[in-house]
Design an enzyme around this catalytic site. Structure first.
Site, PDB file in Angstrom:
ATOM      1  N   LYS A  75       4.906  -4.390 -11.539  1.00 25.42           N
ATOM      2  CA  LYS A  75       4.208  -5.674 -11.377  1.00 25.42           C
ATOM      3  C   LYS A  75       4.055  -6.354 -12.740  1.00 25.42           C
ATOM      4  O   LYS A  75       4.184  -7.583 -12.857  1.00 25.42           O
ATOM      5  CB  LYS A  75       2.831  -5.469 -10.728  1.00 25.42           C
ATOM      6  CG  LYS A  75       2.874  -5.070  -9.259  1.00 25.42           C
ATOM      7  CD  LYS A  75       3.464  -6.133  -8.342  1.00 25.42           C
ATOM      8  CE  LYS A  75       2.588  -7.361  -8.208  1.00 25.42           C
ATOM      9  NZ  LYS A  75       3.131  -8.283  -7.156  1.00 25.42           N
ATOM     10  N   TYR A 134       4.186   1.556 -10.117  1.00 29.68           N
ATOM     11  CA  TYR A 134       3.838   0.313  -9.416  1.00 29.68           C
ATOM     12  C   TYR A 134       3.328  -0.739 -10.398  1.00 29.68           C
ATOM     13  O   TYR A 134       3.838  -1.870 -10.441  1.00 29.68           O
ATOM     14  CB  TYR A 134       2.779   0.594  -8.332  1.00 29.68           C
ATOM     15  CG  TYR A 134       2.061  -0.665  -7.874  1.00 29.68           C
ATOM     16  CD1 TYR A 134       2.727  -1.644  -7.139  1.00 29.68           C
ATOM     17  CD2 TYR A 134       0.714  -0.886  -8.200  1.00 29.68           C
ATOM     18  CE1 TYR A 134       2.088  -2.807  -6.743  1.00 29.68           C
ATOM     19  CE2 TYR A 134       0.060  -2.047  -7.805  1.00 29.68           C
ATOM     20  CZ  TYR A 134       0.748  -2.999  -7.079  1.00 29.68           C
ATOM     21  OH  TYR A 134       0.116  -4.159  -6.689  1.00 29.68           O
ATOM     22  N   THR A 143      -1.627  -8.277  -9.727  1.00 29.43           N
ATOM     23  CA  THR A 143      -2.702  -7.294  -9.595  1.00 29.43           C
ATOM     24  C   THR A 143      -3.429  -7.054 -10.916  1.00 29.43           C
ATOM     25  O   THR A 143      -2.845  -7.224 -11.995  1.00 29.43           O
ATOM     26  CB  THR A 143      -2.092  -5.957  -9.104  1.00 29.43           C
ATOM     27  OG1 THR A 143      -3.084  -4.938  -9.184  1.00 29.43           O
ATOM     28  CG2 THR A 143      -0.896  -5.534  -9.950  1.00 29.43           C
ATOM     29  N   ASP A 144      -4.680  -6.599 -10.796  1.00 29.81           N
ATOM     30  CA  ASP A 144      -5.442  -6.215 -12.003  1.00 29.81           C
ATOM     31  C   ASP A 144      -4.895  -4.923 -12.618  1.00 29.81           C
ATOM     32  O   ASP A 144      -5.221  -4.594 -13.759  1.00 29.81           O
ATOM     33  CB  ASP A 144      -6.928  -6.071 -11.686  1.00 29.81           C
ATOM     34  CG  ASP A 144      -7.253  -5.016 -10.633  1.00 29.81           C
ATOM     35  OD1 ASP A 144      -6.323  -4.426 -10.055  1.00 29.81           O
ATOM     36  OD2 ASP A 144      -8.462  -4.789 -10.377  1.00 29.81           O
ATOM     37  N   GLU A 145      -4.073  -4.184 -11.862  1.00 31.08           N
ATOM     38  CA  GLU A 145      -3.607  -2.880 -12.362  1.00 31.08           C
ATOM     39  C   GLU A 145      -2.711  -3.014 -13.593  1.00 31.08           C
ATOM     40  O   GLU A 145      -2.492  -2.041 -14.304  1.00 31.08           O
ATOM     41  CB  GLU A 145      -2.861  -2.111 -11.267  1.00 31.08           C
ATOM     42  CG  GLU A 145      -3.735  -1.802 -10.085  1.00 31.08           C
ATOM     43  CD  GLU A 145      -3.292  -0.588  -9.284  1.00 31.08           C
ATOM     44  OE1 GLU A 145      -2.437   0.174  -9.744  1.00 31.08           O
ATOM     45  OE2 GLU A 145      -3.839  -0.409  -8.183  1.00 31.08           O
TER      46      GLU A 145
HETATM   47  P1  NAD Z   1       1.843  -4.959   1.560  1.00 31.79           P
HETATM   48  O1  NAD Z   1       2.567  -3.736   1.115  1.00 31.79           O
HETATM   49  O2  NAD Z   1       0.863  -4.844   2.653  1.00 31.79           O
HETATM   50  O3  NAD Z   1       2.888  -6.090   2.006  1.00 31.79           O
HETATM   51  C1  NAD Z   1       4.064  -6.328   1.278  1.00 31.79           C
HETATM   52  C2  NAD Z   1       4.985  -7.192   2.143  1.00 31.79           C
HETATM   53  O4  NAD Z   1       6.165  -7.466   1.372  1.00 31.79           O
HETATM   54  C3  NAD Z   1       5.440  -6.522   3.438  1.00 31.79           C
HETATM   55  O5  NAD Z   1       5.374  -7.427   4.518  1.00 31.79           O
HETATM   56  C4  NAD Z   1       6.869  -6.129   3.150  1.00 31.79           C
HETATM   57  O6  NAD Z   1       7.692  -6.084   4.326  1.00 31.79           O
HETATM   58  C5  NAD Z   1       7.303  -7.213   2.190  1.00 31.79           C
HETATM   59  N1  NAD Z   1       8.407  -6.790   1.318  1.00 31.79           N
HETATM   60  C6  NAD Z   1       8.501  -5.630   0.610  1.00 31.79           C
HETATM   61  N2  NAD Z   1       9.663  -5.587  -0.051  1.00 31.79           N
HETATM   62  C7  NAD Z   1      10.308  -6.743   0.220  1.00 31.79           C
HETATM   63  C8  NAD Z   1      11.547  -7.285  -0.186  1.00 31.79           C
HETATM   64  N3  NAD Z   1      12.376  -6.611  -1.009  1.00 31.79           N
HETATM   65  N4  NAD Z   1      11.919  -8.497   0.265  1.00 31.79           N
HETATM   66  C9  NAD Z   1      11.094  -9.191   1.118  1.00 31.79           C
HETATM   67  N5  NAD Z   1       9.917  -8.720   1.545  1.00 31.79           N
HETATM   68  C10 NAD Z   1       9.526  -7.510   1.095  1.00 31.79           C
HETATM   69  O7  NAD Z   1       1.184  -5.551   0.243  1.00 31.79           O
HETATM   70  P2  NAD Z   1      -0.193  -6.340   0.064  1.00 31.79           P
HETATM   71  O8  NAD Z   1      -1.281  -5.356  -0.124  1.00 31.79           O
HETATM   72  O9  NAD Z   1      -0.291  -7.362   1.107  1.00 31.79           O
HETATM   73  O10 NAD Z   1       0.072  -7.036  -1.355  1.00 31.79           O
HETATM   74  C11 NAD Z   1       0.687  -8.318  -1.440  1.00 31.79           C
HETATM   75  C12 NAD Z   1       0.833  -8.703  -2.904  1.00 31.79           C
HETATM   76  O11 NAD Z   1      -0.453  -8.733  -3.496  1.00 31.79           O
HETATM   77  C13 NAD Z   1       1.656  -7.719  -3.717  1.00 31.79           C
HETATM   78  O12 NAD Z   1       2.436  -8.455  -4.630  1.00 31.79           O
HETATM   79  C14 NAD Z   1       0.630  -6.874  -4.444  1.00 31.79           C
HETATM   80  O13 NAD Z   1       1.126  -6.398  -5.667  1.00 31.79           O
HETATM   81  C15 NAD Z   1      -0.473  -7.894  -4.653  1.00 31.79           C
HETATM   82  N6  NAD Z   1      -1.853  -7.361  -4.727  1.00 31.79           N
HETATM   83  C16 NAD Z   1      -2.312  -6.491  -3.775  1.00 31.79           C
HETATM   84  C17 NAD Z   1      -3.643  -6.081  -3.835  1.00 31.79           C
HETATM   85  C18 NAD Z   1      -4.230  -5.153  -2.785  1.00 31.79           C
HETATM   86  O14 NAD Z   1      -5.373  -4.705  -2.952  1.00 31.79           O
HETATM   87  N7  NAD Z   1      -3.547  -4.861  -1.687  1.00 31.79           N
HETATM   88  C19 NAD Z   1      -4.469  -6.505  -4.878  1.00 31.79           C
HETATM   89  C20 NAD Z   1      -3.938  -7.372  -5.848  1.00 31.79           C
HETATM   90  C21 NAD Z   1      -2.632  -7.803  -5.748  1.00 31.79           C
HETATM   91  O1  DAU Z   2      -6.291  -3.029  -7.929  1.00 32.93           O
HETATM   92  C1  DAU Z   2      -5.394  -3.695  -7.082  1.00 32.93           C
HETATM   93  C2  DAU Z   2      -4.509  -2.693  -6.378  1.00 32.93           C
HETATM   94  O2  DAU Z   2      -5.302  -2.094  -5.371  1.00 32.93           O
HETATM   95  C3  DAU Z   2      -3.271  -3.340  -5.776  1.00 32.93           C
HETATM   96  O3  DAU Z   2      -2.470  -3.847  -6.809  1.00 32.93           O
HETATM   97  C4  DAU Z   2      -2.470  -2.311  -4.965  1.00 32.93           C
HETATM   98  O4  DAU Z   2      -1.383  -2.945  -4.338  1.00 32.93           O
HETATM   99  C5  DAU Z   2      -3.392  -1.737  -3.922  1.00 32.93           C
HETATM  100  O5  DAU Z   2      -2.724  -0.731  -3.203  1.00 32.93           O
HETATM  101  C6  DAU Z   2      -4.647  -1.145  -4.572  1.00 32.93           C
HETATM  102  O6  DAU Z   2      -4.306   0.013  -5.376  1.00 32.93           O
HETATM  103  P1  DAU Z   2      -5.237   1.318  -5.398  1.00 32.93           P
HETATM  104  O7  DAU Z   2      -4.419   2.458  -5.864  1.00 32.93           O
HETATM  105  O8  DAU Z   2      -6.500   1.070  -6.140  1.00 32.93           O
HETATM  106  O9  DAU Z   2      -5.594   1.409  -3.810  1.00 32.93           O
HETATM  107  P2  DAU Z   2      -5.704   2.665  -2.832  1.00 32.93           P
HETATM  108  O10 DAU Z   2      -6.329   2.167  -1.583  1.00 32.93           O
HETATM  109  O11 DAU Z   2      -4.419   3.413  -2.736  1.00 32.93           O
HETATM  110  O12 DAU Z   2      -6.761   3.599  -3.569  1.00 32.93           O
HETATM  111  C7  DAU Z   2      -8.066   3.121  -3.859  1.00 32.93           C
HETATM  112  C8  DAU Z   2      -8.778   4.236  -4.609  1.00 32.93           C
HETATM  113  O13 DAU Z   2      -9.008   5.329  -3.692  1.00 32.93           O
HETATM  114  C9  DAU Z   2      -7.981   4.816  -5.751  1.00 32.93           C
HETATM  115  O14 DAU Z   2      -8.865   5.175  -6.811  1.00 32.93           O
HETATM  116  C10 DAU Z   2      -7.338   6.089  -5.159  1.00 32.93           C
HETATM  117  C11 DAU Z   2      -8.374   6.528  -4.155  1.00 32.93           C
HETATM  118  N1  DAU Z   2      -7.853   7.231  -2.957  1.00 32.93           N
HETATM  119  C12 DAU Z   2      -6.814   6.652  -2.281  1.00 32.93           C
HETATM  120  C13 DAU Z   2      -6.299   7.266  -1.137  1.00 32.93           C
HETATM  121  C14 DAU Z   2      -5.123   6.662  -0.389  1.00 32.93           C
HETATM  122  C15 DAU Z   2      -8.453   8.383  -2.504  1.00 32.93           C
HETATM  123  O15 DAU Z   2      -9.422   8.886  -3.115  1.00 32.93           O
HETATM  124  N2  DAU Z   2      -7.952   8.982  -1.378  1.00 32.93           N
HETATM  125  C16 DAU Z   2      -6.885   8.489  -0.689  1.00 32.93           C
HETATM  126  O16 DAU Z   2      -6.456   9.128   0.308  1.00 32.93           O
END
Ligand code: NAD
Ligand code: DAU
Length: 360
Positions: free
Chosen positions: A169, A165, A139-141
């Site tokens: 990562k 988180y 992630t970019d975070e």
């Molecule tokens: P998600 O939470 O939707 O899915 C995570 C999956 O991992 C689930 O299916 C869960 O059951 C599985 N999992 C969790 N713990 C586990 C364990 N101990 N063993 C096996 N499986 C396990 O997450 P996502 O949003 O699909 O993100 C996927 C990956 O991409 C993550 O590594 C996250 O850090 C990264 N990522 C997410 C975003 C985003 O915007 N969602 C952006 C950049 C990177």
């Molecule tokens: O940047 C990549 C990340 O993006 C991934 O690594 C994470 O797995 C993914 O969950 C996501 O993180 P964020 O914290 O940015 O996503 P989220 O959807 O939780 O929140 C997006 C923005 O919206 C953030 O600034 C918080 C805000 N927010 C979120 C929720 C759930 C609100 O204002 N209200 C809300 O109820």
């Protein structure tokens, strides 16, 4: 075959669809099977990939990445040519309420996977060993928070994670880096910005806003709503991963971003206007439901990705604008109520109470 951890989740699930639907540079699709290795936590839902499980092109192993015996058995049974590592605890707000699970899965889990994968890879015949890849999805975070005038994150930006988180990562990224540097283990890492699209668990901003709006519930915006995220349609991320898997240089990191920096309040109003168009309320507009609530502790202000390296070295660029991607996403949530019903369990409702009760 490839082994994909976390592919019952949001991005991994979309990746499985993309894997079988995409056409490569010669216009060909693949029938290379995938093994989905997933613990099926609250965020994992096999319904997301049900069609591929039923067709037999995807096989599900329900197991934890921290369980080294289970990882070893999966590798020796299925003998993948690559591992794509998506599995993680992924929600920043949950990491604030309970960081332990994030350290365990994201750091210990990645370590367990690396150890077993390294042993498996070390015993492969030379040609298979040379072709093997371990692609770590991050992630970019990990880069922390930007000010308004700061340059976007590049691959050389110093790590400065701010939440449990992102710290977990960052730790996993460092382990992957070390395994390449120390053991020559064939790693690739991608650090991506915020994804959105179908099958997104409705605890994250975009699906939460769509579903709350449809139910006439408040649309919670943290703080002043001016935090900025760089939004990428999930299938664009999946395509980037496919291309890095083929063309990436071992040991390298690739930042993946949408060039779509948008303030949270503008994301929410865009969704409201799309819903006004597609499913108008009986009275009033969806924007009337916007409710500013107490901010997330340590809330990062701005993320932005500089995708120069992946564009230049891999030839990838996003194909969706935010407007086209959000249009597809809102329509998907309107059309897929059966999937939504399967993820809104009692545990999901408990989370909403835990996260939002103290924010009024
Ligand atoms: P998600 O939470 O939707 O899915 C995570 C999956 O991992 C689930 O299916 C869960 O059951 C599985 N999992 C969790 N713990 C586990 C364990 N101990 N063993 C096996 N499986 C396990 O997450 P996502 O949003 O699909 O993100 C996927 C990956 O991409 C993550 O590594 C996250 O850090 C990264 N990522 C997410 C975003 C985003 O915007 N969602 C952006 C950049 C990177
Ligand atoms: O940047 C990549 C990340 O993006 C991934 O690594 C994470 O797995 C993914 O969950 C996501 O993180 P964020 O914290 O940015 O996503 P989220 O959807 O939780 O929140 C997006 C923005 O919206 C953030 O600034 C918080 C805000 N927010 C979120 C929720 C759930 C609100 O204002 N209200 C809300 O109820």
């Amino acid at each position: 075959m490839i082994l994909i951890t976390g592919a019952a989740g949001f991005i991994g699930g979309n990746f499985v669809h993309h894997w079988f639907e995409r056409l490569d540079s010669q216009g060909l699709s693949t029938d290379e099977p995938v093994v989905v290795y997933d613990k099926l936590t609250y965020a994992g839902n096999p319904n997301t990939i049900a069609a591929h499980l039923q067709s037999g092109r995807a096989t599900l192993i329900q197991a934890d990445i921290t369980d080294r015996d289970a990882v070893r058995e999966a590798l020796h049974t299925h003998r993948p040519r690559a591992i794509l590592h998506f599995a993680a605890e992924s929600h920043v707000d949950r990491s604030i309420h309970g960081p332990g699970e994030f350290i365990h899965t994201n750091m210990v889990g990645t370590f367990s996977l690396l150890e077993e994968a390294r042993t498996y890879w070390g015993a492969l015949p030379e040609a298979e060993k040379a072709a093997f890849r371990f692609l770590h999805v991050s992630t970019d975070e990990v880069y922390g928070s930007l000010g308004d005038d700061d340059a976007a994150f590049s691959e050389t930006t110093a790590y400065a994670p701010n939440s449990p988180y992102s710290a977990s990562k960052a730790g996993s990224d460092h382990l992957v880096r070390a395994y390449h540097h120390t053991y020559g283990f064939p790693t690739l890492t991608t650090n991506c910005s915020n994804n959105y699209g179908p099958y997104h668990f409705p605890e994250k901003l975009i699906p939460l806003v769509i579903l709350n709006a449809l139910e006439g519930k408040p649309l919670p915006v943290y703080g002043d709503g001016l935090n900025i995220r760089d939004w990428l349609y999930v299938r664009d991320h999946c395509e980037a991963i496919c291309q890095v898997l083929v063309k990436g240089t071992l040991g390298e990191v690739y930042n993946v971003g949408g060039i779509n920096e948008i303030r949270n309040i503008d994301v929410v109003t865009t969704i409201c206007r799309k819903l006004d168009e597609l499913r108008p309320r009986e009275s009033g507009r969806y924007e009337d439901l916007i409710t500013y609530v107490k901010d997330r502790p340590g809330h990062d202000r701005r993320y932005a990705i500089d995708p120069t390296k992946i564009q230049r070295d891999i030839g990838w660029a996003p194909s969706e604008t935010f407007e086209s991607g959000i249009n597809k996403t809102v329509r998907w949530y309107l059309d897929n109520t059966a999937w939504i019903d399967t993820v809104r369990s009692g545990a999901y409702r408990d989370w909403l109470t835990q996260n939002y009760a103290g924010r009024a």
